[in-house]
Write a protein that holds these residues in place. Structure first.
Motif, PDB file in Angstrom:
ATOM      1  N   GLY A  70      53.540  17.412  31.610  1.00  0.00           N
ATOM      2  CA  GLY A  70      54.470  16.187  32.394  1.00  0.00           C
ATOM      3  C   GLY A  70      55.263  16.955  33.367  1.00  0.00           C
ATOM      4  N   GLN A  71      55.673  18.249  33.425  1.00  0.00           N
ATOM      5  CA  GLN A  71      56.427  19.050  34.854  1.00  0.00           C
ATOM      6  C   GLN A  71      55.445  19.043  35.840  1.00  0.00           C
ATOM      7  OE1 GLN A  71      59.579  19.714  35.051  1.00  0.00           O
ATOM      8  NE2 GLN A  71      58.673  20.261  37.219  1.00  0.00           N
ATOM      9  N   TYR A  72      53.920  19.473  35.500  1.00  0.00           N
ATOM     10  CA  TYR A  72      53.065  19.438  36.668  1.00  0.00           C
ATOM     11  C   TYR A  72      53.013  18.211  37.331  1.00  0.00           C
ATOM     12  CZ  TYR A  72      51.738  23.821  34.474  1.00  0.00           C
ATOM     13  OH  TYR A  72      51.740  25.172  34.107  1.00  0.00           O
ATOM     14  N   ALA A  73      53.248  17.180  36.653  1.00  0.00           N
ATOM     15  CA  ALA A  73      52.862  15.482  37.272  1.00  0.00           C
ATOM     16  C   ALA A  73      54.141  15.485  37.983  1.00  0.00           C
ATOM     17  CB  ALA A  73      52.823  14.615  35.988  1.00  0.00           C
ATOM     18  N   ASP A  74      55.282  15.936  37.460  1.00  0.00           N
ATOM     19  CA  ASP A  74      56.555  15.932  38.349  1.00  0.00           C
ATOM     20  C   ASP A  74      56.620  16.651  39.624  1.00  0.00           C
ATOM     21  OD1 ASP A  74      57.806  14.098  36.387  1.00  0.00           O
ATOM     22  OD2 ASP A  74      59.063  15.731  35.460  1.00  0.00           O
ATOM     23  N   ASP A  75      55.779  17.900  39.584  1.00  0.00           N
ATOM     24  CA  ASP A  75      55.733  18.504  41.096  1.00  0.00           C
ATOM     25  C   ASP A  75      54.802  17.722  41.991  1.00  0.00           C
ATOM     26  OD1 ASP A  75      57.191  20.599  39.760  1.00  0.00           O
ATOM     27  OD2 ASP A  75      55.480  21.869  39.529  1.00  0.00           O
ATOM     28  N   VAL A  76      53.944  17.101  41.508  1.00  0.00           N
ATOM     29  CA  VAL A  76      53.163  16.190  42.053  1.00  0.00           C
ATOM     30  C   VAL A  76      53.961  14.953  42.783  1.00  0.00           C
ATOM     31  CG1 VAL A  76      51.145  14.559  42.422  1.00  0.00           C
ATOM     32  CG2 VAL A  76      50.854  16.694  41.017  1.00  0.00           C
ATOM     33  N   LEU A  77      54.748  14.466  42.090  1.00  0.00           N
ATOM     34  CA  LEU A  77      55.560  13.123  42.384  1.00  0.00           C
ATOM     35  C   LEU A  77      56.670  13.998  43.644  1.00  0.00           C
ATOM     36  CD1 LEU A  77      56.126  11.457  39.448  1.00  0.00           C
ATOM     37  CD2 LEU A  77      54.682  10.613  41.174  1.00  0.00           C
ATOM     38  N   ASP A  78      57.079  15.304  43.377  1.00  0.00           N
ATOM     39  CA  ASP A  78      58.066  15.676  44.406  1.00  0.00           C
ATOM     40  C   ASP A  78      57.244  16.071  45.805  1.00  0.00           C
ATOM     41  OD1 ASP A  78      59.907  15.925  42.534  1.00  0.00           O
ATOM     42  OD2 ASP A  78      59.515  17.894  41.792  1.00  0.00           O
ATOM     43  N   ILE A  79      56.051  16.465  45.348  1.00  0.00           N
ATOM     44  CA  ILE A  79      55.399  16.718  46.871  1.00  0.00           C
ATOM     45  C   ILE A  79      55.315  15.475  47.640  1.00  0.00           C
ATOM     46  CG2 ILE A  79      53.156  17.349  48.075  1.00  0.00           C
ATOM     47  CD1 ILE A  79      53.108  19.451  45.424  1.00  0.00           C
ATOM     48  N   CYS A  80      54.786  14.293  46.782  1.00  0.00           N
ATOM     49  CA  CYS A  80      54.731  12.949  47.326  1.00  0.00           C
ATOM     50  C   CYS A  80      55.950  12.587  48.136  1.00  0.00           C
ATOM     51  CB  CYS A  80      54.230  11.832  46.344  1.00  0.00           C
ATOM     52  SG  CYS A  80      52.618  12.416  45.973  1.00  0.00           S
ATOM     53  N   ARG A  81      57.142  12.571  47.373  1.00  0.00           N
ATOM     54  CA  ARG A  81      58.465  12.072  47.818  1.00  0.00           C
ATOM     55  C   ARG A  81      58.731  13.156  49.291  1.00  0.00           C
ATOM     56  NH1 ARG A  81      60.049  11.529  41.658  1.00  0.00           N
ATOM     57  NH2 ARG A  81      59.227   9.348  41.428  1.00  0.00           N
ATOM     58  N   GLU A  82      58.598  14.323  49.288  1.00  0.00           N
ATOM     59  CA  GLU A  82      59.087  15.220  50.017  1.00  0.00           C
ATOM     60  C   GLU A  82      58.239  15.142  51.511  1.00  0.00           C
ATOM     61  OE1 GLU A  82      60.306  19.688  51.023  1.00  0.00           O
ATOM     62  OE2 GLU A  82      60.433  18.948  48.902  1.00  0.00           O
ATOM     63  N   LEU A  83      57.051  14.676  51.165  1.00  0.00           N
ATOM     64  CA  LEU A  83      56.189  14.091  52.434  1.00  0.00           C
ATOM     65  C   LEU A  83      56.173  12.621  52.671  1.00  0.00           C
ATOM     66  CD1 LEU A  83      53.020  16.415  51.677  1.00  0.00           C
ATOM     67  CD2 LEU A  83      54.740  16.782  53.446  1.00  0.00           C
ATOM     68  N   ALA A  84      56.940  12.040  52.270  1.00  0.00           N
ATOM     69  CA  ALA A  84      56.883  10.434  52.063  1.00  0.00           C
ATOM     70  C   ALA A  84      55.500  10.024  52.433  1.00  0.00           C
ATOM     71  CB  ALA A  84      57.777  10.333  53.576  1.00  0.00           C
ATOM     72  N   LEU A  85      54.740  10.281  51.326  1.00  0.00           N
ATOM     73  CA  LEU A  85      53.462   9.716  51.356  1.00  0.00           C
ATOM     74  C   LEU A  85      53.414   8.431  50.919  1.00  0.00           C
ATOM     75  CD1 LEU A  85      51.355  12.654  49.588  1.00  0.00           C
ATOM     76  CD2 LEU A  85      51.938  12.458  51.992  1.00  0.00           C
ATOM     77  N   ASP A  86      52.589   7.394  51.663  1.00  0.00           N
ATOM     78  CA  ASP A  86      52.548   6.045  51.341  1.00  0.00           C
ATOM     79  C   ASP A  86      51.306   5.878  50.715  1.00  0.00           C
ATOM     80  OD1 ASP A  86      53.116   3.380  51.192  1.00  0.00           O
ATOM     81  OD2 ASP A  86      52.711   2.879  53.133  1.00  0.00           O
TER      82      ASP A  86
END
Length: 263
Positions: A70-86
């Motif tokens: 789960g924490q690794y999944a949260d890291d993925v989400l953090d990357i997506c949000r910081e890069l504003a990936l759509d």
């Protein structure tokens, strides 16, 4: 800390839609070097290292915090949000396939598609479920790793890679294992091989491609079939590539399968 610095994120490519590549256990983003460049013309490609691997910030590693996928999944989400990936396409190899699935379950609106390369929701045989290993097999594997990480790497890398006629591939994987922080690797091995994500499969709503390699010692064909039946909106493709790392052993076939799916 910025997720981009924490996970050593590298962005390339000319496309508007992003394609995010996540490496497997004991590896780093360099494992995508034969695959990722093929998508730069059409996608904004994003590479990163899991904490404890590659050039990710080791100071951010906490064995308690990273005691589940789960924490690794949260890291993925953090990357997506910081890069504003759509609506990026997530490409995950081995355990990162499940990490991407968990991320997509947590943020179902975020991802357009998942590409799951040699995935497994559970490595341990359980009744009619064939994961490829007995519980004793996994316990022995983890004990071996704890006892002598270097010897474990030398013994396991060729078996995981397969393609015995190309020993340089096994040597590369062994070298990658040995570059991983041993403490983080031991914990990640436990988290990986003892994980059981079968109950979460029904929660996934993101369309997914399952790329099943042949003669895979880690994720046998029965696992790919099980996932295909369990994941709604999934597509299963059986590769001719042998071993658990077709992104290294058969990159052209891997790229072609991903392209065909995304069309």
């Amino acid at each position: 800390m910025s997720a981009l610095r924490k996970n050593n994120v590298r962005v390339d490519g000319a496309g508007q839609q992003a394609m995010l590549f996540a490496h497997g256990f004991g590896c780093d983003q360099g494992m995508w070097r034969f695959v990722e460049p093929s998508f730069r013309a059409d996608y904004r490609t994003v590479l990163f290292d899991h904490v404890g691997a590659g050039q990710a910030d080791l100071a951010c590693y906490d064995p308690v915090r990273y005691s589940s996928l789960g924490q690794y999944a949260d890291d993925v989400l953090d990357i997506c949000r910081e890069l504003a990936l759509d609506q990026p396409v997530f490409v995950g190899h081995s355990v990162s396939a499940m990490i991407g699935m968990l991320a997509a379950i947590r943020a179902p609106q975020l991802f357009a598609r998942l590409v799951l390369i040699c995935p497994s929701p559970c490595y341990i045989d359980d009744g009619d479920y064939v994961g490829g290993f007995s519980r004793d097999d996994i316990a022995g594997l983890i004990d071996f790793l704890d006892d002598n990480f270097v010897a474990w790497s030398g013994a396991m890398a060729p078996a995981i890679m397969g393609n015995a006629e190309r020993p340089e591939l096994g040597r590369e994987l062994e070298s990658s294992f040995c570059r991983t922080d041993p403490t983080a690797a031991r914990q990640f091995a436990r988290v990986t091989f003892l994980s059981d994500n079968r109950r979460e499969l029904d929660l996934l709503r993101t369309p997914s491609l399952i790329l099943q390699a042949s003669d895979d010692a880690i994720a046998p064909p029965a696992v790919g079939r099980y996932l295909h039946q369990a994941l709604r909106g999934s597509t299963l493709v059986q590769l001719a590539a042998r071993g658990h790392c077709p992104n290294l052993s058969a990159p052209q076939e891997t790229v072609a399968a991903i392209r065909d799916y995304l069309r």
